[in-house]
Design an enzyme around this catalytic site. Sequence first.
Site, mmCIF file in Angstrom:
data_model
loop_
_atom_site.group_PDB
_atom_site.id
_atom_site.type_symbol
_atom_site.label_atom_id
_atom_site.label_comp_id
_atom_site.label_asym_id
_atom_site.label_seq_id
_atom_site.Cartn_x
_atom_site.Cartn_y
_atom_site.Cartn_z
ATOM 1 C CE LYS A 23 -5.662 2.723 1.366
ATOM 2 N NZ LYS A 23 -7.028 2.705 0.812
ATOM 3 N N PRO A 32 0.031 -1.920 -6.741
ATOM 4 C CG PRO A 32 -1.890 -3.143 -7.244
ATOM 5 C CD PRO A 32 -0.848 -2.980 -6.194
ATOM 6 N N GLY A 58 -5.739 2.537 -5.283
ATOM 7 C CA GLY A 58 -6.533 2.543 -4.053
ATOM 8 C C GLY A 58 -5.896 1.780 -2.916
ATOM 9 C CB ALA A 102 -2.088 3.828 0.746
ATOM 10 N N GLY A 103 -0.151 3.278 -2.374
ATOM 11 C CA GLY A 103 1.229 2.997 -2.788
ATOM 12 C C GLY A 103 2.180 4.165 -2.590
ATOM 13 N N GLY A 104 1.766 5.358 -3.006
ATOM 14 C CA GLY A 104 2.613 6.531 -2.828
ATOM 15 C C GLY A 104 2.757 6.908 -1.371
ATOM 16 C CB SER A 105 0.257 7.154 1.369
ATOM 17 O OG SER A 105 -0.526 8.174 0.794
ATOM 18 C CG ASP A 165 -4.538 7.088 2.607
ATOM 19 O OD1 ASP A 165 -5.461 7.309 3.422
ATOM 20 O OD2 ASP A 165 -4.728 6.710 1.437
#
Length: 287
Positions: A11, A95, A99, A101-104, A137
Amino acid sequence: MKQIKLDAYGKINLGLDVLGKRDDGYHDLDMIMQSVDLADKIIITKNDSGEITVKSSTSKIPNDKSNLAYRAAKLLMEEFGIKKGVEIEIEKNIPISGGMAGGSTDCAAVLKGMNKLFKLKLTEQQLMARGVRLGADVPFCIMGKTARAEGIGEVLTPIPNKLKGYLVIAKPPISVSTGFAYGQIDKVKIKNRPNTEGIIDAVKENDLHSLAKTICNVFEEVTIPEHKEIEEIKTKLKDCGALNAMMSGSGPTVFGIFDDKKKAVEAIDCIKELDVLEQLFLAKFVN
């Protein structure tokens, strides 16, 4: 079904405003969140181990119980008494600590995947209610596309969006602590705040040029003074033809908006000369 494969979309924020700190220590936010087609690839496979294992394509994220994907699987397995085991494979493209929301989004994909794999029959709203327990997120990443996010980010209002445009996404070789950014935002007198209604109008009217003029992120006033390379990337993207460029979330990833794919591809060649780049992608809106 023994295995399921999912795309976990990243996102960006088209608008991000921090309204103030709450009594519970969190901050009230007003954001326009936008899914992009830069995605992690998630594979969930059932097995008879009774355990959850996580494998990823990078050593930069944990594969243990602290991984949000692991926690998502554990939450549903405990709630529904699932005795089978699962192996979660994550191919990272978004990335890390950028910023976006890769983990989310990985967490959201696992919630959705487990729901289908084990036929739990949870609705999207029910998944979102569980997701917010894992991260602010996560509900948006479950719903996706375009939305206004209020509260701590969990109060979502979908926004119709047929925007056609291209994004060049660039990350410098640094990470920004979200905790640091929120800790500093209360100390800064914000000069520029988003015209959130204006952003929504531009999205609804599919007006990419108006949107580009309206995007705004208050965290730039915290993060950019600490990391000058973010401003350098923003400037270079605009010099290379972007309608505008902005940092996503608390940074450090920057996106540039383009109205033409050829211009975006040329901009990637143009910006490659910068020595402050770690990752560079071409992406589109998911809508």
